[in-house]
Scaffold this motif. Structure first.
Motif, short mmCIF file in Angstrom:
data_model
loop_
_atom_site.label_atom_id
_atom_site.label_comp_id
_atom_site.label_asym_id
_atom_site.label_seq_id
_atom_site.Cartn_x
_atom_site.Cartn_y
_atom_site.Cartn_z
N LEU A 274 69.26 -17.47 89.14
CA LEU A 274 69.52 -16.73 88.99
C LEU A 274 71.31 -16.47 88.96
O LEU A 274 72.18 -15.62 87.90
CB LEU A 274 69.41 -15.08 89.67
N GLY A 280 71.84 -15.36 84.46
CA GLY A 280 71.12 -14.94 84.63
C GLY A 280 71.61 -13.68 86.29
O GLY A 280 70.61 -12.75 86.66
N LEU A 305 62.83 -8.82 85.63
CA LEU A 305 63.35 -10.03 85.25
C LEU A 305 62.40 -11.04 83.77
O LEU A 305 63.16 -11.13 83.09
CB LEU A 305 62.67 -10.36 86.50
N TYR A 309 65.82 -12.22 81.86
CA TYR A 309 66.31 -13.03 81.75
C TYR A 309 65.96 -14.23 80.19
O TYR A 309 64.84 -13.93 80.17
CB TYR A 309 65.29 -13.84 82.85
N LEU A 316 61.80 -18.53 83.18
CA LEU A 316 62.53 -18.27 84.48
C LEU A 316 61.62 -19.01 85.76
O LEU A 316 61.50 -20.06 86.90
CB LEU A 316 62.73 -17.09 85.11
#
Length: 334
Positions: A274, A280, A305, A309, A316
């Motif tokens: 991240l 990230g 996330l 993301y 991820l």
């Protein structure tokens, strides 16, 4: 309470990872937590003065050296007042319970805390007061350390952060570099308690594991990930999606129950992935900002996330597994 277990013999170069969480002790706040989220932040900075400060050094009756921002109580030996040229936002009180402190513990603790705090605050765009009060106790004997930690099962741990006492406990390691790495790990837990709140265990441990390798330099620093390749590769999941779902769902004692070293490696890798690019960091920053907004109750980081993301949780998971199998351990600079 957060505590770090002793490193296994086959990971001698790796500092202990943290087996507890810097969880907020509900007993310390009562039933008003839900009504006042700020009560779940440590708020030690409220007591830190903006006026010019000095460091006091003295030796107690047992021959133990102490450093603190306050003058020593009672009669002591070799009391010196060391004037500071500036006014650091971090106040540090360091005590050796049964061991003398490293000579540079105060300066290094301030430098590490200020630099790591600066990076964390940049990630989740936190403005406002940057003050923090750190209280740390260094212990040599296993028996004394176990009494401080309060749980016999954690007697072999290397460091602990007590959310109730707002205190970091460090069991002295045979190597000064390891001792300071343990200290940085616990400082991160203290910073999370101060700035963010009751962050889910996986991310709390991931941040501490990542920044324990931080090396302060000037106004910034770098994270030294060298030497982690074999450990990360061994913990790489065969089913990335299922492994990430399982990792993010763990909280509290469940994080440490099965294969804790694998969990630590995966949590550290998650933060490293991240932190490696702007997208990230934005996703991580959103998690930390939302947690701060409701400090008492751990948020559902999966949803954040997945939304923030690039490519969501599926991407991820793949990125995390690929990075662990062949980690880029070049030291990122902040």
């Amino acid at each position: 309470m957060a505590a770090t277990p002793a490193a296994p013999a086959d990971v001698a170069a790796t500092p202990p990872s943290d087996p507890g969480t810097a969880r907020i002790d509900p007993g310390a706040h009562g039933d008003t937590q839900a009504a006042d989220s700020a009560r779940c932040l440590a708020r030690t900075g409220d007591a830190v003065s903006r006026e010019a400060q000095a460091i006091h050094r003295w030796v107690d009756a047992a021959g133990i050296v102490h450093y603190a921002d306050r003058a020593p109580p009672g009669t002591v030996r070799e009391h010196r007042r060391i004037a500071l040229s500036g006014v650091p936002p971090i106040s540090v009180e360091a005590t050796g319970y049964d061991v003398n402190l490293p000579s540079d513990v105060h300066a290094r603790a301030v430098a590490d805390a200020v630099a790591i705090d600066r990076v964390l605050r940049q990630v989740f765009e936190a403005d406002g007061d940057d003050r923090l009060a750190l209280r740390m106790v260094f212990v040599a004997s296993t028996e004394a350390y176990a009494r401080f930690v309060g749980e016999a099962a954690l007697a072999r741990s290397a460091g602990a952060y007590s959310a109730r006492e707002r205190t970091v406990y460090v069991r002295m390691q045979g190597d000064a570099a390891l001792t300071f790495r343990v200290l940085r790990h616990e400082i991160v837990h203290a910073l999370v308690h101060e700035r963010v709140g009751n962050l889910p265990t996986t991310l709390n441990e991931g941040l501490a594991g990542y920044f324990e390798r931080f090396e302060a330099a000037g106004q910034g620093g770098r994270v030294d990930l060298s030497g982690l390749g074999a450990r990360l590769a061994a913990a790489a999941p065969s089913d990335p999606a299922a492994a990430l779902t399982d990792l993010l769902a763990l909280d509290g004692p469940a994080f440490y129950r099965n294969e804790p070293e694998r969990r630590y490696a995966q949590a550290l890798a998650l933060v490293a992935v991240l932190m490696r690019d702007a997208a990230g960091r934005a996703a991580l920053g959103e998690v930390l900002a939302r947690q701060r907004a409701q400090a008492c109750d751990p948020i559902a980081i999966e949803a954040v996330l997945d939304a923030r993301y690039p490519g969501g949780l599926a991407a991820l998971a793949d990125d995390l597994a690929a990075w662990m199998r062949a980690p880029d351990t070049a030291a990122p600079h902040w």
